[in-house]
Design an enzyme around this catalytic site. Structure first.
Site, PDB file in Angstrom:
ATOM      1  N   ARG A 188       0.869  -1.172   0.000  1.00  0.00           N
ATOM      2  CA  ARG A 188       0.000   0.000   0.000  1.00  0.00           C
ATOM      3  C   ARG A 188       0.908   1.224   0.000  1.00  0.00           C
ATOM      4  O   ARG A 188       1.804   1.338   0.844  1.00  0.00           O
ATOM      5  CB  ARG A 188      -0.893  -0.001   1.239  1.00  0.00           C
ATOM      6  CG  ARG A 188      -1.715   1.250   1.346  1.00  0.00           C
ATOM      7  CD  ARG A 188      -2.665   1.282   2.539  1.00  0.00           C
ATOM      8  NE  ARG A 188      -3.224   2.614   2.624  1.00  0.00           N
ATOM      9  CZ  ARG A 188      -3.187   3.401   3.696  1.00  0.00           C
ATOM     10  NH1 ARG A 188      -2.675   2.958   4.833  1.00  0.00           N
ATOM     11  NH2 ARG A 188      -3.687   4.621   3.664  1.00  0.00           N
TER      12      ARG A 188
ATOM     13  N   HIS B  29      -2.942  10.916   1.088  1.00  0.00           N
ATOM     14  CA  HIS B  29      -2.366  10.666   2.410  1.00  0.00           C
ATOM     15  C   HIS B  29      -1.774  11.993   2.912  1.00  0.00           C
ATOM     16  O   HIS B  29      -0.581  12.101   3.171  1.00  0.00           O
ATOM     17  CB  HIS B  29      -1.336   9.538   2.340  1.00  0.00           C
ATOM     18  CG  HIS B  29      -1.101   8.842   3.659  1.00  0.00           C
ATOM     19  ND1 HIS B  29      -1.248   7.480   3.834  1.00  0.00           N
ATOM     20  CD2 HIS B  29      -0.725   9.314   4.883  1.00  0.00           C
ATOM     21  CE1 HIS B  29      -0.960   7.142   5.092  1.00  0.00           C
ATOM     22  NE2 HIS B  29      -0.634   8.243   5.748  1.00  0.00           N
TER      23      HIS B  29
ATOM     24  N   ASN C 111      -7.592   1.433   9.970  1.00  0.00           N
ATOM     25  CA  ASN C 111      -6.234   1.563  10.492  1.00  0.00           C
ATOM     26  C   ASN C 111      -6.341   1.420  12.003  1.00  0.00           C
ATOM     27  O   ASN C 111      -6.976   2.242  12.666  1.00  0.00           O
ATOM     28  CB  ASN C 111      -5.624   2.935  10.171  1.00  0.00           C
ATOM     29  CG  ASN C 111      -5.403   3.151   8.681  1.00  0.00           C
ATOM     30  OD1 ASN C 111      -5.738   2.302   7.851  1.00  0.00           O
ATOM     31  ND2 ASN C 111      -4.836   4.289   8.334  1.00  0.00           N
TER      32      ASN C 111
ATOM     33  N   GLU D 245      -3.660  -0.425   8.015  1.00  0.00           N
ATOM     34  CA  GLU D 245      -2.485  -0.097   8.823  1.00  0.00           C
ATOM     35  C   GLU D 245      -2.630  -0.759  10.179  1.00  0.00           C
ATOM     36  O   GLU D 245      -3.710  -0.763  10.776  1.00  0.00           O
ATOM     37  CB  GLU D 245      -2.341   1.421   9.059  1.00  0.00           C
ATOM     38  CG  GLU D 245      -1.899   2.198   7.842  1.00  0.00           C
ATOM     39  CD  GLU D 245      -1.712   3.690   8.128  1.00  0.00           C
ATOM     40  OE1 GLU D 245      -1.447   4.077   9.278  1.00  0.00           O
ATOM     41  OE2 GLU D 245      -1.852   4.464   7.167  1.00  0.00           O
TER      42      GLU D 245
ATOM     43  N   GLU E 217      -7.480   8.266   6.676  1.00  0.00           N
ATOM     44  CA  GLU E 217      -7.759   8.846   8.000  1.00  0.00           C
ATOM     45  C   GLU E 217      -8.219  10.296   7.947  1.00  0.00           C
ATOM     46  O   GLU E 217      -7.516  11.214   8.396  1.00  0.00           O
ATOM     47  CB  GLU E 217      -6.525   8.755   8.890  1.00  0.00           C
ATOM     48  CG  GLU E 217      -6.037   7.350   9.112  1.00  0.00           C
ATOM     49  CD  GLU E 217      -4.915   7.279  10.158  1.00  0.00           C
ATOM     50  OE1 GLU E 217      -4.441   8.323  10.621  1.00  0.00           O
ATOM     51  OE2 GLU E 217      -4.536   6.153  10.518  1.00  0.00           O
TER      52      GLU E 217
ATOM     53  N   TYR F 135      -4.378   0.935  15.707  1.00  0.00           N
ATOM     54  CA  TYR F 135      -3.130   0.990  16.477  1.00  0.00           C
ATOM     55  C   TYR F 135      -3.338   0.747  17.963  1.00  0.00           C
ATOM     56  O   TYR F 135      -2.551   0.079  18.608  1.00  0.00           O
ATOM     57  CB  TYR F 135      -2.447   2.361  16.307  1.00  0.00           C
ATOM     58  CG  TYR F 135      -1.833   2.552  14.942  1.00  0.00           C
ATOM     59  CD1 TYR F 135      -0.520   2.172  14.697  1.00  0.00           C
ATOM     60  CD2 TYR F 135      -2.573   3.094  13.887  1.00  0.00           C
ATOM     61  CE1 TYR F 135       0.050   2.325  13.453  1.00  0.00           C
ATOM     62  CE2 TYR F 135      -2.001   3.256  12.627  1.00  0.00           C
ATOM     63  CZ  TYR F 135      -0.693   2.867  12.410  1.00  0.00           C
ATOM     64  OH  TYR F 135      -0.125   3.014  11.174  1.00  0.00           O
TER      65      TYR F 135
HETATM   66  C1  GBH Z   1      -1.204   6.625  11.084  1.00  0.00           C
HETATM   67  O1  GBH Z   1      -2.147   7.327  11.850  1.00  0.00           O
HETATM   68  C2  GBH Z   1      -0.887   7.367   9.790  1.00  0.00           C
HETATM   69  O2  GBH Z   1      -1.822   7.027   8.792  1.00  0.00           O
HETATM   70  C3  GBH Z   1       0.513   7.089   9.288  1.00  0.00           C
HETATM   71  O3  GBH Z   1       0.837   7.984   8.265  1.00  0.00           O
HETATM   72  C4  GBH Z   1       1.488   7.178  10.445  1.00  0.00           C
HETATM   73  O4  GBH Z   1       2.812   7.012  10.049  1.00  0.00           O
HETATM   74  C5  GBH Z   1       1.107   6.124  11.465  1.00  0.00           C
HETATM   75  O5  GBH Z   1      -0.157   6.430  11.945  1.00  0.00           O
HETATM   76  C6  GBH Z   1       1.991   6.080  12.692  1.00  0.00           C
HETATM   77  O6  GBH Z   1       1.835   7.235  13.444  1.00  0.00           O
HETATM   78  O7  GBH Z   1       0.420  13.368  18.510  1.00  0.00           O
HETATM   79  O8  GBH Z   1      -1.160  13.239  20.320  1.00  0.00           O
HETATM   80  O9  GBH Z   1      -1.651  14.597  18.405  1.00  0.00           O
HETATM   81  C7  GBH Z   1      -2.520   6.713  13.096  1.00  0.00           C
HETATM   82  C8  GBH Z   1      -3.519   7.574  13.852  1.00  0.00           C
HETATM   83  C9  GBH Z   1      -3.886   9.782  14.639  1.00  0.00           C
HETATM   84  C10 GBH Z   1      -2.060   8.542  15.471  1.00  0.00           C
HETATM   85  C11 GBH Z   1      -3.231  11.060  15.127  1.00  0.00           C
HETATM   86  C12 GBH Z   1      -1.409   9.815  15.974  1.00  0.00           C
HETATM   87  C13 GBH Z   1      -1.782  12.053  16.730  1.00  0.00           C
HETATM   88  C14 GBH Z   1      -1.775  12.029  18.225  1.00  0.00           C
HETATM   89  N1  GBH Z   1      -2.897   8.795  14.319  1.00  0.00           N
HETATM   90  N2  GBH Z   1      -2.418  10.801  16.274  1.00  0.00           N
HETATM   91  S1  GBH Z   1      -0.992  13.437  18.902  1.00  0.00           S
END
Ligand code: GBH
Length: 506
Positions: free
Chosen positions: A83, A128, A323, A394, A176, A325
């Site tokens: 991807r 993106h 996605n 993701e 996202e 996490y």
């Molecule tokens: C993904 O987002 C992205 O799609 C990708 O590009 C990125 O590399 C990957 O995460 C790893 O980070 O810093 O407290 O403001 C995951 C969801 C939403 C996680 C926004 C981080 C910011 C939190 N993201 N969040 S803060």
């Protein structure tokens, strides 16, 4: 021999899609090469204090020049799907469809051809987060705040389908929306750094403290309509002849009640998932925003769909993307606030009422490991949307302390190995026991890369990139583990569905 192999069912179907993922701005570099125009992140990263250590993605992993090496890494690991995203301004430097940069088209042609001849399918994200800077004139009628960007995105999407759709069979319109809407326009931590209208800033100040939750809803609304229009274009002009599929990907965790004996905290779980997944899932499935949002977002801040935009959105997907996490404890507060979490009248925390942590912290401060949440949110999506095909676009992690380790120690990423193994096993349970139609899994990320506001100080790769030594790539232990794991799940008989991680760590 062939017959005997085909005689038993493997743990996951042989056609299950296993892949890894990247995004253009995070890996390509070559920011001003061969006619690429500036995007909002090129501008934002040069605002002092916005990116950790004031790093930039001008070079990033130099994927633009080195992708052949990265293709070899995927071949070594037996990863057959990548991807990746297209840089909008590499092919439309000013965002204007009358100004096509042929060198940019050529680059993606070469890249897709190289992938396909290596036996790797490209899964392409159109957006993106790297919006053309040309759409930013620093007024509250620019970037995604401007409804005209919907048509610009459609022009761009159309050009991509036309140019690459003979080889690209899976399209993801948006990555996202919640993240770029909320972080980019609510708190100002991502491009375009907007925390308005409270302080009406674009880049000038860090953090801002504005926390307006007006603009994120407008931005998200325009992005959703852009998605709908691009899907319509694909279906009307290309899908029949090209035979591909299209959808979007949505970031969402699941949630756990902060206080298990408080029914309001249980309700907060549903509300929080509605505010992350259903914000974008419901418009695609039902042509409207979730009731959990419309009933809670006060003051007319949440736009609504009219008859035509509702019809445009409804059914605008061939699959649903996720996605995943992390997950959080959620607590009902009853207190209306201005930030988007408080619109749902809940707060979230990695700690519950008894002070227990939901799961270990990653290096990223927002990420706690909670594999079960993946299975829970998959079950939730299945139920709410009548059993759609789902792709996990993701899933991945940064390891605590990893970014300050020397390369030889960083390669031994046991924390990531466990994270990936545990999440994949939850997914297997989801498919086999909950009968969720998960069709694919993409590990974030193929390479360490430019991690947005964290710069290069947080690493998500299964491949180490040495930023102090000519960007050399070395596969981490997690890369080999993932390779062995996916090989096992597509070949081992179904009854051996509960392996231990040690069998993949050689
Ligand atoms: C993904 O987002 C992205 O799609 C990708 O590009 C990125 O590399 C990957 O995460 C790893 O980070 O810093 O407290 O403001 C995951 C969801 C939403 C996680 C926004 C981080 C910011 C939190 N993201 N969040 S803060």
């Amino acid at each position: 021999i062939l017959l005997s192999v085909a005689c038993y069912a493997s743990v996951l179907p042989k056609d299950f899609t296993w892949g890894s993922a990247t995004a253009a701005f995070q890996v390509e570099g070559a920011w001003n090469i061969s006619g690429r125009g500036p995007c909002i992140w090129d501008y934002f990263q040069n605002c002092p204090g916005r990116i950790a250590l004031n790093q930039t993605a001008e070079v990033a992993d130099d994927f633009y020049h080195r992708y052949s090496q990265d293709i070899q890494i995927m071949q070594t690991l037996g990863i057959k799907n990548l991807r990746l995203s297209i840089s909008w301004t590499r092919i439309l430097p000013t965002g204007d469809i009358n100004n096509i940069n042929q060198a940019g088209i050529d680059f993606y042609n070469q890249l897709f051809n190289a992938l396909i001849s290596a036996g790797i399918q490209p899964w392409v994200t159109l957006f993106h987060w790297d919006l053309p800077q040309a759409y930013n004139n620093f007024t509250n009628q620019s970037t995604w705040l401007n409804p005209d960007v919907v048509h610009k995105f459609n022009d761009y999407a159309d050009l991509c389908f036309k140019s690459f759709g003979d080889r690209v069979k899976h399209w993801i319109t948006m990555n996202e929306i919640q993240t770029f809407a909320w972080i980019g326009y609510g708190v100002g931590g991502h491009a375009p750094g907007r925390c308005s209208p409270d302080i009406n800033s674009w880049c000038q100040s860090v953090g801002g403290g504005g926390n307006s939750s007006t603009e994120p809803y407008i931005v998200a609304h325009h992005a959703l309509i852009s998605h709908g229009l691009a899907v319509q274009t694909y279906r009307n002009k290309y899908q029949k002849t090209q035979g591909g599929k299209i959808g979007m990907t949505i970031n969402s965790g699941y949630a756990v009640p902060w206080n298990v004996s408080d029914p309001e905290d249980h309700k907060a779980v549903d509300v929080s998932v509605a505010f992350s997944y259903a914000w974008f899932g419901d418009p695609q499935a039902f042509g409207q925003y979730p009731e959990e949002m419309t009933s809670r977002i006060t003051g007319g801040r949440l736009p609504s769909f009219n008859a035509s935009t509702s019809a445009l959105l409804k059914g605008s997907y061939d699959f649903m993307g996720l996605n995943y996490y992390t997950s959080q404890y959620v607590h009902y507060t009853g207190i209306p606030g201005t930030d988007f979490g408080n619109d749902g009248r809940f707060t979230s925390s990695p700690y519950n009422a008894s002070g227990n942590l939901i799961g270990p912290f990653a290096e990223s401060t927002w990420l706690n490991v909670y594999p079960k949440g993946l299975r829970d949110v998959l079950k939730w999506i299945k139920k709410r949307y009548n059993d759609p095909d789902i792709y996990i676009f993701e899933n991945g992690v940064s390891c605590p302390g990893e970014s300050s380790l020397p390369e030889n120690l960083a390669l031994n990423d046991t924390f990531r190995m466990n994270y990936v193994f545990d999440h994949v096993m939850e997914m297997v349970d989801s498919v086999l026991d909950d009968h969720v139609k998960v069709k694919g899994y993409f590990l974030w990320s193929l390479l360490d890369n430019f991690e947005w506001a964290d710069g290069y100080n947080v690493r998500f790769g299964i491949t180490y990139v040495n930023y102090n030594n000519n960007l050399t790539r070395t596969i981490k232990d997690s890369g080999y583990m993932y390779s062995n794991l996916i090989q096992y799940l597509r070949t081992a008989p179904a009854e051996s569905r509960r392996p231990t991680i040690s069998s993949f760590m050689d």
